[in-house]
Design an enzyme around this catalytic site. Structure first.
Site, PDB file in Angstrom:
ATOM      1  N   HIS A 137     -53.136  -8.398   5.080  1.00  0.00           N
ATOM      2  CA  HIS A 137     -52.896  -9.363   4.018  1.00  0.00           C
ATOM      3  C   HIS A 137     -53.343  -8.779   2.684  1.00  0.00           C
ATOM      4  O   HIS A 137     -54.531  -8.745   2.376  1.00  0.00           O
ATOM      5  CB  HIS A 137     -53.637 -10.671   4.307  1.00  0.00           C
ATOM      6  CG  HIS A 137     -53.461 -11.695   3.239  1.00  0.00           C
ATOM      7  ND1 HIS A 137     -54.447 -12.580   2.872  1.00  0.00           N
ATOM      8  CD2 HIS A 137     -52.392 -11.964   2.416  1.00  0.00           C
ATOM      9  CE1 HIS A 137     -54.006 -13.346   1.892  1.00  0.00           C
ATOM     10  NE2 HIS A 137     -52.761 -12.990   1.598  1.00  0.00           N
ATOM     11  N   GLU A 149     -57.034  -7.792   3.791  1.00  0.00           N
ATOM     12  CA  GLU A 149     -57.631  -8.318   5.015  1.00  0.00           C
ATOM     13  C   GLU A 149     -56.899  -7.725   6.217  1.00  0.00           C
ATOM     14  O   GLU A 149     -55.681  -7.847   6.324  1.00  0.00           O
ATOM     15  CB  GLU A 149     -57.530  -9.843   5.045  1.00  0.00           C
ATOM     16  CG  GLU A 149     -58.353 -10.539   3.979  1.00  0.00           C
ATOM     17  CD  GLU A 149     -58.113 -12.032   3.921  1.00  0.00           C
ATOM     18  OE1 GLU A 149     -59.073 -12.762   3.641  1.00  0.00           O
ATOM     19  OE2 GLU A 149     -56.954 -12.475   4.145  1.00  0.00           O
ATOM     20  N   ASN A 187     -58.426 -17.071   1.843  1.00  0.00           N
ATOM     21  CA  ASN A 187     -57.683 -18.314   1.659  1.00  0.00           C
ATOM     22  C   ASN A 187     -58.346 -19.505   2.346  1.00  0.00           C
ATOM     23  O   ASN A 187     -58.201 -20.645   1.893  1.00  0.00           O
ATOM     24  CB  ASN A 187     -56.243 -18.167   2.152  1.00  0.00           C
ATOM     25  CG  ASN A 187     -55.369 -17.471   1.134  1.00  0.00           C
ATOM     26  OD1 ASN A 187     -55.728 -17.374  -0.038  1.00  0.00           O
ATOM     27  ND2 ASN A 187     -54.233 -16.972   1.568  1.00  0.00           N
TER      28      ASN A 187
END
Length: 281
Positions: A137, A149, A187
Site C-alpha cells: 500500500h 505498508e 488508514n
C-alpha cells in the site's frame, strides 16, 4: 529486476515513476493506448519538473523514461519479477485481475495489490497460488510519500513477503510490516480521525481554514485535515470509509454526511477544482 504496474491512474503512474527512478525496468499496463500515453506524459511532466527544480539531472530523467514501457496486454507482464496492481478500488475487478495474473506470470513472481481498504486475503483467494500475493500500500502521491505498508494476507508465504519488503526498501521507501486487518495501520487510525475532524466543522461551527490552522499550529500536523482530504480526494476517502465501516461497523468510521454530500455534488477536492477549498484550474 523487472516490475509490472497494472493501472496507470494517479496512484499507478506514481508507483511506475518511483520504479523507473529507482533504476528498474518497468512495464505499465492500461486498458487503452491513449490512457497509457497520457500516463507516460504525466510521468514525463513530473520528471521534467524535477529537472527544472534541480532535483534530477537531464540525463537521469531521460534514462528513467527509457526504462518505462506501456502496453495494453497483460501478457507483456509475463517476465516481471514483481507486479503491482493499482486498478479501481473494487473487489471483483481485482479478483478477476489476480486470477489472470496468476495464470500469466512466472510461478516465482510476487503479485502485489495497492488496495488501501479491501481485504488482501480475499483478493489473493482468486489466485491458484495465494501464497505469493501480498499487499503493497503506497500513499498518494507515491513519488513524494515515503511510506509503504507491506501487508501479509492469511496465506502469504515468508519468501514473497520478505521479497516485497526488500523491494519497498529498494524503491527508497520506508516499508513497515503489517497483517491483513481492515485499514492496515495508517488508514485504520487516519480515517476515523479525519471523519472526527469533519464532524467538528459542523458541531463547533468552525471554518475549514480555522480547523486546519488549529491542527497545524496546535497539534503539529504538517497539513490540515481539510487540506489533506482535498488532496486525497473526497470520493476516495468516502469509499475507503465505507469499506472500513462495512468491515468494522464502528460509528466513527462511517463517512460523515457532509463528505457524502460533497461527493454526490462533485466537490472532490483538488482533482475537481473545489472541495473544502477552491483551486485554480
Amino acid at each position: 529486476m523487472k516490475v509490472g504496474v497494472v493501472g496507470l491512474g494517479a496512484m499507478g503512474a506514481g508507483i511506475a515513476q518511483v520504479c523507473i527512478e529507482a533504476g528498474l525496468e518497468t512495464v505499465g499496463r492500461e486498458v487503452s493506448q491513449d490512457l497509457g500515453d497520457a500516463a507516460r506524459g504525466r510521468i514525463e511532466h513530473f520528471l521534467t519538473r524535477k529537472v527544472e527544480k534541480g532535483r534530477l539531472g537531464q540525463g537521469a530523467r531521460d534514462e528513467a523514461l527509457a526504462r518505462l514501457r506501456t502496453t495494453t496486454e497483460l501478457a507483456d507482464l509475463a517476465g516481471c519479477d514483481v507486479v503491482i496492481e493499482a486498478i479501481v478500488e473494487s473487489l471483483d475487478p481485482k479478483r478477476e485481475l489476480f486470477a489472470e495474473l496468476d495464470r500469466i506470470c512466472r510461478p516465482d513472481a510476487v503479485l502485489a495489490t495497492n488496495t488501501s481498504a479491501l481485504s488482501v486475503t480475499e483478493i489473493a483467494a482468486a489466485a491458484s497460488r495465494p501464497e505469493r500475493v501480498v499487499g503493497m500500500h503506497f500513499f498518494n502521491p507515491a513519488p513524494l510519500m515515503p511510506l509503504v505498508e507491506i501487508v501479509r494476507a492469511e496465506r502469504t508465504a515468508d519468501g514473497p513477503y520478505e521479497t516485497a519488503y526488500a523491494f519497498g526498501a529498494k524503491l527508497g521507501k520506508h516499508p513497515i510490516r503489517c497483517q491483513d486487518t481492515p485499514g492496515f495501520v495508517v488508514n485504520r487510525v487516519l480515517i476515523p480521525l479525519l471523519n472526527d475532524c469533519v464532524r467538528v466543522l459542523d458541531e463547533a461551527r468552525v471554518t475549514p481554514e480555522d480547523l486546519d490552522t488549529g491542527m497545524k499550529d496546535g497539534a503539529g500536523w504538517p497539513m490540515g485535515p481539510c487540506e489533506l482530504l482535498d488532496l486525497v480526494g473526497i470520493d476516495v476517502h468516502v469509499h475507503a470509509s465505507e469499506a472500513l465501516w462495512g468491515a468494522l461497523r464502528e460509528p466513527r468510521i462511517a463517512p460523515p454526511p457532509r463528505l457524502v454530500a460533497m461527493e454526490k455534488t462533485g466537490l472532490l477536492g483538488r482533482k475537481s477544482g473545489e472541495g473544502f477549498y477552491r483551486y485554480p484550474k
